[in-house]
Scaffold this motif. Structure first.
Motif, PDB file in Angstrom:
ATOM      1  N   PHE A   1       0.819  -1.214   0.000  1.00  0.00           N
ATOM      2  CA  PHE A   1       0.000   0.000   0.000  1.00  0.00           C
ATOM      3  C   PHE A   1       0.855   1.267   0.000  1.00  0.00           C
ATOM      4  N   ARG A   2       2.109   1.192   0.424  1.00  0.00           N
ATOM      5  CA  ARG A   2       2.955   2.383   0.449  1.00  0.00           C
ATOM      6  C   ARG A   2       3.366   2.804  -0.963  1.00  0.00           C
ATOM      7  N   ARG A   3       3.561   1.825  -1.820  1.00  0.00           N
ATOM      8  CA  ARG A   3       3.990   2.121  -3.192  1.00  0.00           C
ATOM      9  C   ARG A   3       2.848   1.992  -4.190  1.00  0.00           C
ATOM     10  N   SER A   4       1.665   1.635  -3.696  1.00  0.00           N
ATOM     11  CA  SER A   4       0.520   1.383  -4.581  1.00  0.00           C
ATOM     12  C   SER A   4       0.908   0.409  -5.685  1.00  0.00           C
ATOM     13  N   ALA A   5       1.629  -0.635  -5.280  1.00  0.00           N
ATOM     14  CA  ALA A   5       2.118  -1.640  -6.229  1.00  0.00           C
ATOM     15  C   ALA A   5       1.010  -2.644  -6.535  1.00  0.00           C
ATOM     16  N   PRO A   6       1.118  -3.356  -7.662  1.00  0.00           N
ATOM     17  CA  PRO A   6       0.119  -4.388  -7.986  1.00  0.00           C
ATOM     18  C   PRO A   6       0.086  -5.462  -6.908  1.00  0.00           C
ATOM     19  N   LEU A   7      -0.986  -6.238  -6.921  1.00  0.00           N
ATOM     20  CA  LEU A   7      -1.115  -7.331  -5.962  1.00  0.00           C
ATOM     21  C   LEU A   7       0.046  -8.302  -6.123  1.00  0.00           C
TER      22      LEU A   7
ATOM     23  N   ALA B   1       9.389   1.402   8.087  1.00  0.00           N
ATOM     24  CA  ALA B   1       8.439   2.502   7.903  1.00  0.00           C
ATOM     25  C   ALA B   1       7.356   2.485   8.981  1.00  0.00           C
ATOM     26  N   THR B   2       6.890   1.296   9.352  1.00  0.00           N
ATOM     27  CA  THR B   2       5.868   1.187  10.392  1.00  0.00           C
ATOM     28  C   THR B   2       6.421   1.619  11.741  1.00  0.00           C
ATOM     29  N   VAL B   3       7.653   1.218  12.033  1.00  0.00           N
ATOM     30  CA  VAL B   3       8.294   1.638  13.283  1.00  0.00           C
ATOM     31  C   VAL B   3       8.471   3.153  13.298  1.00  0.00           C
ATOM     32  N   GLN B   4       8.804   3.738  12.153  1.00  0.00           N
ATOM     33  CA  GLN B   4       8.960   5.186  12.079  1.00  0.00           C
ATOM     34  C   GLN B   4       7.616   5.881  12.305  1.00  0.00           C
ATOM     35  N   ASP B   5       6.535   5.288  11.802  1.00  0.00           N
ATOM     36  CA  ASP B   5       5.204   5.828  12.073  1.00  0.00           C
ATOM     37  C   ASP B   5       4.934   5.843  13.578  1.00  0.00           C
ATOM     38  N   LEU B   6       5.333   4.771  14.264  1.00  0.00           N
ATOM     39  CA  LEU B   6       5.170   4.696  15.707  1.00  0.00           C
ATOM     40  C   LEU B   6       5.980   5.800  16.390  1.00  0.00           C
ATOM     41  N   ALA B   7       7.204   6.012  15.905  1.00  0.00           N
ATOM     42  CA  ALA B   7       8.053   7.053  16.485  1.00  0.00           C
ATOM     43  C   ALA B   7       7.429   8.434  16.295  1.00  0.00           C
ATOM     44  N   ASP B   8       6.858   8.663  15.123  1.00  0.00           N
ATOM     45  CA  ASP B   8       6.237   9.960  14.853  1.00  0.00           C
ATOM     46  C   ASP B   8       5.017  10.187  15.739  1.00  0.00           C
TER      47      ASP B   8
ATOM     48  N   LEU C   1       8.889   9.807  20.005  1.00  0.00           N
ATOM     49  CA  LEU C   1      10.067   9.144  20.557  1.00  0.00           C
ATOM     50  C   LEU C   1      10.896   8.569  19.410  1.00  0.00           C
ATOM     51  N   HIS C   2      12.144   8.286  19.694  1.00  0.00           N
ATOM     52  CA  HIS C   2      13.003   7.631  18.702  1.00  0.00           C
ATOM     53  C   HIS C   2      12.845   6.125  18.884  1.00  0.00           C
ATOM     54  N   ALA C   3      12.184   5.481  17.937  1.00  0.00           N
ATOM     55  CA  ALA C   3      11.887   4.051  18.031  1.00  0.00           C
ATOM     56  C   ALA C   3      12.743   3.264  17.050  1.00  0.00           C
ATOM     57  N   THR C   4      13.252   2.119  17.513  1.00  0.00           N
ATOM     58  CA  THR C   4      14.043   1.225  16.684  1.00  0.00           C
ATOM     59  C   THR C   4      13.644  -0.206  16.993  1.00  0.00           C
ATOM     60  N   ALA C   5      13.514  -1.037  15.960  1.00  0.00           N
ATOM     61  CA  ALA C   5      13.169  -2.442  16.141  1.00  0.00           C
ATOM     62  C   ALA C   5      14.372  -3.312  15.788  1.00  0.00           C
TER      63      ALA C   5
END
Length: 222
Positions: free
Chosen positions: A32-38, A105-112, A116-120
């Motif tokens: 969904f981030r790149r709107s790529a084909p299935l 990208a999902t972890v960065q969304d959590l940080a935003d 906080l600065h989040a790292t997995a």
């Protein structure tokens, strides 16, 4: 039905519909981030969604499974919910599965969202930072959430071990924030020391001036 909009609007990487026997009536993945084909779902994920999988078996209408699934490409956040009527009552008609990659990208969304600065980190990574390795050792010993630990004079970190649906370590999350209270305390202590030192110098000066007027000036006059 605009399937691509369904994935994008709900921020999904995978959507599946299964009947009561566990057969996939619909199962597709999408970026969904790149709107790529299935794209084809990860092969290992198919083993988790086999007809005999516990994820596709529901004893009651409230029997749902949410958690993490590990596969060869990373980690998925997954939810498997029984398909019910609008009143949330039985009979159970099948299983609805949706998932999203727990990636950078999902972890960065959590940080935003948390500011906080989040790292997995993957528990299987042989090159974990020292503080992360220590937190992982404490977490695997039974302490899933590790208390906040100072990294240095300016930062403090908290750690949480995330397990998959089989209760195996899947991801170690580290959240870092500035040590504002500690920094403010140090600044306050320094200010107090400066004020005390200044007060001492002022008091000493006044005492010297008083002694000079009350004693030394009279001695000099004599």
């Amino acid at each position: 039905l605009d399937l691509e909009a369904t994935y994008t609007n709900n921020r999904l990487n995978l959507l599946g519909v299964f009947n009561t026997s566990g057969r996939a009536m619909y199962l597709r993945a999408y970026d969904f981030r790149r709107s790529a084909p299935l794209i084809t779902p990860p092969a290992l994920l198919r083993t988790h969604l086999a007809p005999d999988s516990p994820l596709l078996r529901h004893a009651t209408p409230d029997d749902a499974t949410t958690g993490l699934i590990q596969f060869e490409g990373g980690v998925l956040m997954l939810s498997a919910q029984p398909i019910l009527h609008n009143d949330r009552q039985g009979p159970i008609l099948g299983t609805l599965v949706w998932a999203r990659y727990l990636d950078t990208a999902t972890v960065q969304d959590l940080a935003d969202r948390t500011l906080l600065h989040a790292t997995a980190f993957s528990p299987a990574d042989p090159d974990l930072p020292m503080d992360v390795a220590e937190a992982l050792a404490a977490a695997t010993a039974g302490q899933k959430v590790v208390r906040a630990t100072p990294l240095d004079a300016t930062q403090v970190a908290g750690y949480a071990l995330l397990c998959d649906t089989s209760d195996k370590p899947a991801l170690l999350l580290r959240l870092v924030e500035p040590r504002e209270v500690y920094t403010t305390g140090n600044a306050t202590a320094l200010l107090v020391l400066v004020l005390l030192g200044g007060s001492g110098l002022l008091l000493g000066g006044l005492m010297a001036w008083s002694v000079d007027r009350a004693v030394l000036a009279r001695v000099a006059l004599l």
